[in-house]
Structures are given as C-alpha cells and as structure tokens.
Design a protein around this motif. Structure first.
Motif, PDB file in Angstrom:
ATOM      1  N   ILE A 150       0.626  -1.008  -0.150  1.00 35.51           N
ATOM      2  CA  ILE A 150       0.100   0.028  -0.019  1.00 35.51           C
ATOM      3  C   ILE A 150       0.952   0.948   0.109  1.00 35.51           C
ATOM      4  N   LYS A 151       1.034   2.374  -0.906  1.00 35.39           N
ATOM      5  CA  LYS A 151       1.121   3.155  -1.041  1.00 35.39           C
ATOM      6  C   LYS A 151       1.008   4.675   0.003  1.00 35.39           C
ATOM      7  N   PRO A 152       2.034   5.194   0.869  1.00 37.59           N
ATOM      8  CA  PRO A 152       1.662   6.130   1.447  1.00 37.59           C
ATOM      9  C   PRO A 152       0.345   7.194   1.190  1.00 37.59           C
ATOM     10  N   ASP A 153       0.634   7.373  -0.063  1.00 33.20           N
ATOM     11  CA  ASP A 153      -0.343   8.377  -0.611  1.00 33.20           C
ATOM     12  C   ASP A 153      -2.022   7.635  -0.684  1.00 33.20           C
ATOM     13  N   LYS A 154      -1.258   6.662  -0.378  1.00 32.91           N
ATOM     14  CA  LYS A 154      -4.133   6.161  -0.888  1.00 32.91           C
ATOM     15  C   LYS A 154      -3.723   5.476   0.699  1.00 32.91           C
ATOM     16  N   ILE A 155      -3.063   6.497   1.532  1.00 32.12           N
ATOM     17  CA  ILE A 155      -3.850   6.412   3.352  1.00 32.12           C
ATOM     18  C   ILE A 155      -4.439   7.908   3.555  1.00 32.12           C
ATOM     19  N   LYS A 156      -5.008   7.722   3.800  1.00 33.55           N
ATOM     20  CA  LYS A 156      -6.006   8.695   4.007  1.00 33.55           C
ATOM     21  C   LYS A 156      -6.064   8.931   6.049  1.00 33.55           C
ATOM     22  N   LYS A 157      -5.786  10.318   6.575  1.00 29.86           N
ATOM     23  CA  LYS A 157      -5.825  10.161   8.272  1.00 29.86           C
ATOM     24  C   LYS A 157      -7.218  10.841   8.851  1.00 29.86           C
ATOM     25  N   ALA A 158      -7.438  11.030   9.487  1.00 30.44           N
ATOM     26  CA  ALA A 158      -8.429  11.544  10.000  1.00 30.44           C
ATOM     27  C   ALA A 158      -8.683  11.507  11.875  1.00 30.44           C
TER      28      ALA A 158
END
Length: 195
Positions: free
Chosen positions: A157-165
């Motif tokens: 999983i590429k880091p830019d596919k991960i969203k933070k909230a």
DNA sequence: CAAGAGATCATCT
DNA sequence: GATGATCTCTTGA
C-alpha cells in the motif's frame, strides 16, 4: 496439507513497533478467523491507534484495571471488549510490555467465507460478521494455535493511498480527540478491492 | 437526506 | 449509579 497461512501470518515483532506505524501498516492486510469449520477473511481498510497512558481516548488512560491489563502486556494479543452493552470491538495490542497501546480494527472489506449481505464496515459490525466475542480477549494472534490472526499477502500500500482523520466517538478526550490517529484507505483504493 | 433516540450491560466510581 | 473506541431505526423536513 501444507498450511500457507502460517507462513504469511504476522509475527509478534510486527506488533512490537510504534502504534501509529502498526495502524498504518495493517491497512491492506487480511484478517482471518477460523471458526465453526469455516475460514472468514476480510481485508483491513480502516484502523485507529490508541497510544500510551496519556491518550485520554484510550481505556488505558485511567490506569491499569482488570479490563485494560491486556493493553499493558506484550504486543500481538487481542483486546476484545463489549461496548454500549451490545457490540464488541476488536483491537490488537502493540508496543512493549507495560506501555499500554493498541490498534482498533474499524472496517474490513469482505473477501471470503462471509455471507453476501452481512456488513463489515464498522467495529461492531465486523465483530458480529467474524463471530468475535469476549472469548478471544487475551488470546495471541501470532502463535500457530491461534484461530484469529492477520496475514500479509504481499500487497504493497503506497503511503499516498492512506488518509488520516480524527478518531470516532472520542469527544471527551480533550486535546487527544483531534489527533489524526485514524487511518483508512482512499475511496478509490477501496473500489479497486471490490472488483 | 440529517438528526435523535433507544437498545443493553460490563466496567468503573 | 453513570457511562461508552456503536449501530439501527424512526422521525421530520
């Protein structure tokens, strides 16, 4: 029969790392539960980190009690608790002994073994779907004998596919309620999984 | 659609 | 005795 799942099963070392790192690394991994002669599998798409004794959103912030002692233990054990009288939440303990931390598994995408219509897009719902209850509290995830574990099937999983909230349902946690300790795959990525 | 309330009990005060 | 790392159903615009 040769059991591939043992090879891919995440080991204790994986969980014995900073909690936020583990929470992110769990995205795209597979939750597997062997129960009632079936194997239930779901791909993890959302997690939350509960980090240390000062995190007011964490049960462990009020000290070590009978319920939370598992969070103070070694990494790689399941922490399952009942919330609102009717739902279970599934967490995996992280970091070293005597440092209370865990990752809550919030959502998975059904992969196999699950009935068509059953939902797994919430902590309570996925526990219901995966037949997870208090019996699993305190069990290990990394030992060969354990029936519930997480495995790595080699996907990156590429880091830019991960969203933070911010984390859900923790308004009472003061400054900690705004921490971006909830991680999820982007909607586009989830669409790809559903194919 | 969004907002609100009810379900229901282990855990902690 | 109060409350919560949730979910579902009902209400009303």
């Amino acid at each position: 029969m040769f059991d591939n799942s043992i090879i891919m099963r995440l080991n204790q070392q994986f969980y014995n790392q900073p909690t936020v790192k583990v929470a992110k690394a769990l995205l795209g991994k597979f939750l597997v539960h062997k129960v009632n002669g079936k194997i239930l599998v779901g791909k993890i798409i959302e997690t939350e980190a509960y980090v240390g004794p000062k995190d007011l959103a964490s049960h462990a912030s009020r000290g070590k009690t009978k319920r939370t002692e598992i969070m103070f233990g070694e990494a790689g054990y399941w922490y399952v608790y009942l919330i609102y009288g009717m739902y279970y939440c599934l967490n995996i303990v992280t970091e070293h002994k005597n440092y209370p931390a865990a990752v809550l598994i919030r959502k998975v995408e059904p992969v196999s073994g699950l009935k068509e219509k059953i939902k797994t897009d919430g902590p309570g719902k996925l526990c219901r779907a995966f037949i997870i209850d208090k019996n699993l509290n305190g069990m290990s995830s990394f030992e060969k004998k354990s029936k519930l574990w997480i495995e790595d099937r080699g996907e990156i999983i590429k880091p830019d596919k991960i969203k933070k909230a911010p984390r859900v349902g923790v308004d009472y946690a003061g400054e900690y309620k705004n921490k971006l300790w909830r991680f999820k795959l982007s909607d586009e990525e989830i669409e790809l999984i559903k194919r």
